[in-house]
Design a protein around this motif. Sequence first.
Motif, PDB file in Angstrom:
ATOM      1  N   LEU A 141       0.850  -1.190   0.000  1.00  0.00           N
ATOM      2  CA  LEU A 141       0.000   0.000   0.000  1.00  0.00           C
ATOM      3  C   LEU A 141       0.883   1.236   0.000  1.00  0.00           C
ATOM      4  O   LEU A 141       1.895   1.289   0.705  1.00  0.00           O
ATOM      5  CB  LEU A 141      -0.904   0.019   1.234  1.00  0.00           C
ATOM      6  N   GLY A 142       0.495   2.251  -0.808  1.00  0.00           N
ATOM      7  CA  GLY A 142       1.314   3.450  -0.825  1.00  0.00           C
ATOM      8  C   GLY A 142       0.801   4.531  -1.744  1.00  0.00           C
ATOM      9  O   GLY A 142      -0.404   4.680  -1.972  1.00  0.00           O
ATOM     10  N   TYR A 143       1.733   5.269  -2.318  1.00  0.00           N
ATOM     11  CA  TYR A 143       1.459   6.497  -3.062  1.00  0.00           C
ATOM     12  C   TYR A 143       2.146   6.424  -4.420  1.00  0.00           C
ATOM     13  O   TYR A 143       3.282   5.938  -4.520  1.00  0.00           O
ATOM     14  CB  TYR A 143       1.978   7.687  -2.259  1.00  0.00           C
ATOM     15  N   ALA A 144       1.458   6.898  -5.464  1.00  0.00           N
ATOM     16  CA  ALA A 144       2.023   6.862  -6.815  1.00  0.00           C
ATOM     17  C   ALA A 144       1.982   8.246  -7.442  1.00  0.00           C
ATOM     18  O   ALA A 144       1.018   8.996  -7.268  1.00  0.00           O
ATOM     19  CB  ALA A 144       1.249   5.879  -7.690  1.00  0.00           C
ATOM     20  N   ILE A 145       3.026   8.584  -8.187  1.00  0.00           N
ATOM     21  CA  ILE A 145       3.057   9.767  -9.043  1.00  0.00           C
ATOM     22  C   ILE A 145       2.849   9.288 -10.470  1.00  0.00           C
ATOM     23  O   ILE A 145       3.510   8.347 -10.921  1.00  0.00           O
ATOM     24  CB  ILE A 145       4.393  10.506  -8.912  1.00  0.00           C
ATOM     25  N   THR A 146       1.916   9.899 -11.201  1.00  0.00           N
ATOM     26  CA  THR A 146       1.564   9.453 -12.545  1.00  0.00           C
ATOM     27  C   THR A 146       1.959  10.493 -13.594  1.00  0.00           C
ATOM     28  O   THR A 146       2.098  11.686 -13.294  1.00  0.00           O
ATOM     29  CB  THR A 146       0.053   9.177 -12.663  1.00  0.00           C
ATOM     30  N   ALA A 147       2.149  10.021 -14.819  1.00  0.00           N
ATOM     31  CA  ALA A 147       2.437  10.903 -15.948  1.00  0.00           C
ATOM     32  C   ALA A 147       1.766  10.328 -17.185  1.00  0.00           C
ATOM     33  O   ALA A 147       1.905   9.142 -17.474  1.00  0.00           O
ATOM     34  CB  ALA A 147       3.938  11.036 -16.173  1.00  0.00           C
ATOM     35  N   ALA A 148       1.032  11.169 -17.921  1.00  0.00           N
ATOM     36  CA  ALA A 148       0.347  10.734 -19.139  1.00  0.00           C
ATOM     37  C   ALA A 148       0.560  11.761 -20.234  1.00  0.00           C
ATOM     38  O   ALA A 148       0.711  12.956 -19.965  1.00  0.00           O
ATOM     39  CB  ALA A 148      -1.150  10.546 -18.873  1.00  0.00           C
ATOM     40  N   SER A 149       0.600  11.300 -21.476  1.00  0.00           N
ATOM     41  CA  SER A 149       0.711  12.225 -22.592  1.00  0.00           C
ATOM     42  C   SER A 149      -0.574  13.044 -22.723  1.00  0.00           C
ATOM     43  O   SER A 149      -1.670  12.541 -22.501  1.00  0.00           O
ATOM     44  CB  SER A 149       0.998  11.464 -23.889  1.00  0.00           C
ATOM     45  N   SER A 150      -0.419  14.322 -23.078  1.00  0.00           N
ATOM     46  CA  SER A 150      -1.556  15.229 -23.220  1.00  0.00           C
ATOM     47  C   SER A 150      -1.240  16.249 -24.300  1.00  0.00           C
ATOM     48  O   SER A 150      -0.068  16.567 -24.547  1.00  0.00           O
ATOM     49  CB  SER A 150      -1.842  15.936 -21.894  1.00  0.00           C
ATOM     50  N   SER A 169      -1.785   9.558  -6.956  1.00  0.00           N
ATOM     51  CA  SER A 169      -2.852   8.626  -6.640  1.00  0.00           C
ATOM     52  C   SER A 169      -2.442   7.704  -5.503  1.00  0.00           C
ATOM     53  O   SER A 169      -1.255   7.464  -5.258  1.00  0.00           O
ATOM     54  CB  SER A 169      -3.187   7.782  -7.878  1.00  0.00           C
ATOM     55  N   PHE A 170      -3.436   7.146  -4.841  1.00  0.00           N
ATOM     56  CA  PHE A 170      -3.229   5.974  -3.985  1.00  0.00           C
ATOM     57  C   PHE A 170      -2.845   4.791  -4.873  1.00  0.00           C
ATOM     58  O   PHE A 170      -3.272   4.693  -6.021  1.00  0.00           O
ATOM     59  CB  PHE A 170      -4.515   5.660  -3.232  1.00  0.00           C
ATOM     60  N   TYR A 171      -2.016   3.914  -4.357  1.00  0.00           N
ATOM     61  CA  TYR A 171      -1.685   2.672  -5.065  1.00  0.00           C
ATOM     62  C   TYR A 171      -1.715   1.516  -4.075  1.00  0.00           C
ATOM     63  O   TYR A 171      -1.245   1.644  -2.932  1.00  0.00           O
ATOM     64  CB  TYR A 171      -0.301   2.735  -5.706  1.00  0.00           C
ATOM     65  N   GLY A 172      -2.274   0.385  -4.496  1.00  0.00           N
ATOM     66  CA  GLY A 172      -2.283  -0.804  -3.651  1.00  0.00           C
ATOM     67  C   GLY A 172      -2.297  -2.066  -4.486  1.00  0.00           C
ATOM     68  O   GLY A 172      -2.797  -2.075  -5.619  1.00  0.00           O
ATOM     69  N   ASP A 173      -1.713  -3.129  -3.967  1.00  0.00           N
ATOM     70  CA  ASP A 173      -1.796  -4.431  -4.623  1.00  0.00           C
ATOM     71  C   ASP A 173      -1.740  -5.539  -3.588  1.00  0.00           C
ATOM     72  O   ASP A 173      -1.295  -5.332  -2.449  1.00  0.00           O
ATOM     73  CB  ASP A 173      -0.708  -4.619  -5.689  1.00  0.00           C
ATOM     74  N   LEU A 174      -2.217  -6.696  -3.977  1.00  0.00           N
ATOM     75  CA  LEU A 174      -2.109  -7.898  -3.158  1.00  0.00           C
ATOM     76  C   LEU A 174      -2.012  -9.091  -4.092  1.00  0.00           C
ATOM     77  O   LEU A 174      -2.454  -9.037  -5.241  1.00  0.00           O
ATOM     78  CB  LEU A 174      -3.287  -8.036  -2.192  1.00  0.00           C
ATOM     79  N   GLY A 175      -1.409 -10.164  -3.606  1.00  0.00           N
ATOM     80  CA  GLY A 175      -1.239 -11.306  -4.488  1.00  0.00           C
ATOM     81  C   GLY A 175      -0.687 -12.508  -3.775  1.00  0.00           C
ATOM     82  O   GLY A 175      -0.776 -12.648  -2.540  1.00  0.00           O
ATOM     83  N   ILE A 176      -0.066 -13.375  -4.557  1.00  0.00           N
ATOM     84  CA  ILE A 176       0.532 -14.590  -4.042  1.00  0.00           C
ATOM     85  C   ILE A 176       1.872 -14.772  -4.736  1.00  0.00           C
ATOM     86  O   ILE A 176       2.033 -14.429  -5.915  1.00  0.00           O
ATOM     87  CB  ILE A 176      -0.389 -15.808  -4.254  1.00  0.00           C
ATOM     88  N   GLY A 177       2.848 -15.273  -3.994  1.00  0.00           N
ATOM     89  CA  GLY A 177       4.186 -15.418  -4.547  1.00  0.00           C
ATOM     90  C   GLY A 177       4.826 -16.735  -4.158  1.00  0.00           C
ATOM     91  O   GLY A 177       4.394 -17.420  -3.215  1.00  0.00           O
TER      92      GLY A 177
END
Length: 213
Positions: A141-150, A169-177
């Motif tokens: 869980l954490g924080y993301a900086i985004t960039a998109a073409s415009s 944005s907020f960013y989060g993931d969960l999974g299995i490894g």
Amino acid sequence: MIRKIKSAILTLVLAASFGFFLPNADASDSGPGVWDFLLFGNLDMGSNFNAGTLGMNSAGTTVYKGSSPITSAGYGFGFGTEVWFTDNIAARVLLQGNVFANGFNANLKNGPFFGYGAATIGPVFKLFGSTNYFVYAPVDLGYAITAASSGSPATVGASSSLTSSMGHSFYGDLGIGINVRLITIEAKVAYLPTPGAFGGNSFFFPISIGFDL
């Protein structure tokens, strides 16, 4: 004798230095007090982010076409560290970056392009296995900086070029490894709810392959 002592000291210093900077294949991958260095690459599937793109009008002028979906897979890499508190519970901190573009040559010159960098922290739970060979479940869980073409100017149909539109944005993931000695493989579900100015699909599915050093 003095030369021998100096030589022995130098040998010990060099051995300690290399032992500190290089991974130790005999070190444990998990267990109380164990620290790991993580290095991995990502293949991000199932995304549908949007970004600005250019096109040609009937007069042959390069114009801004507005936002378009990015349907190709994303790619990225990251690194971090992990500390084990018990045999089955750890915490990790990760830094990673990922980019999405339709085609290998797609970038800010023709678009669409989207990318993000995320810093996360979260727990890791060993589900079953031994010290060096085990199945685990990570949560980041954490924080993301985004960039998109415009478009610049961002007027659809106007003569334009592409620039970068920044966001966060907020960013989060969960999974299995799976941890197999120095190798890790993870399959995750990621959530990025505000991916830049154009929105898009908030969910995607990263597969990470890396090293647990």
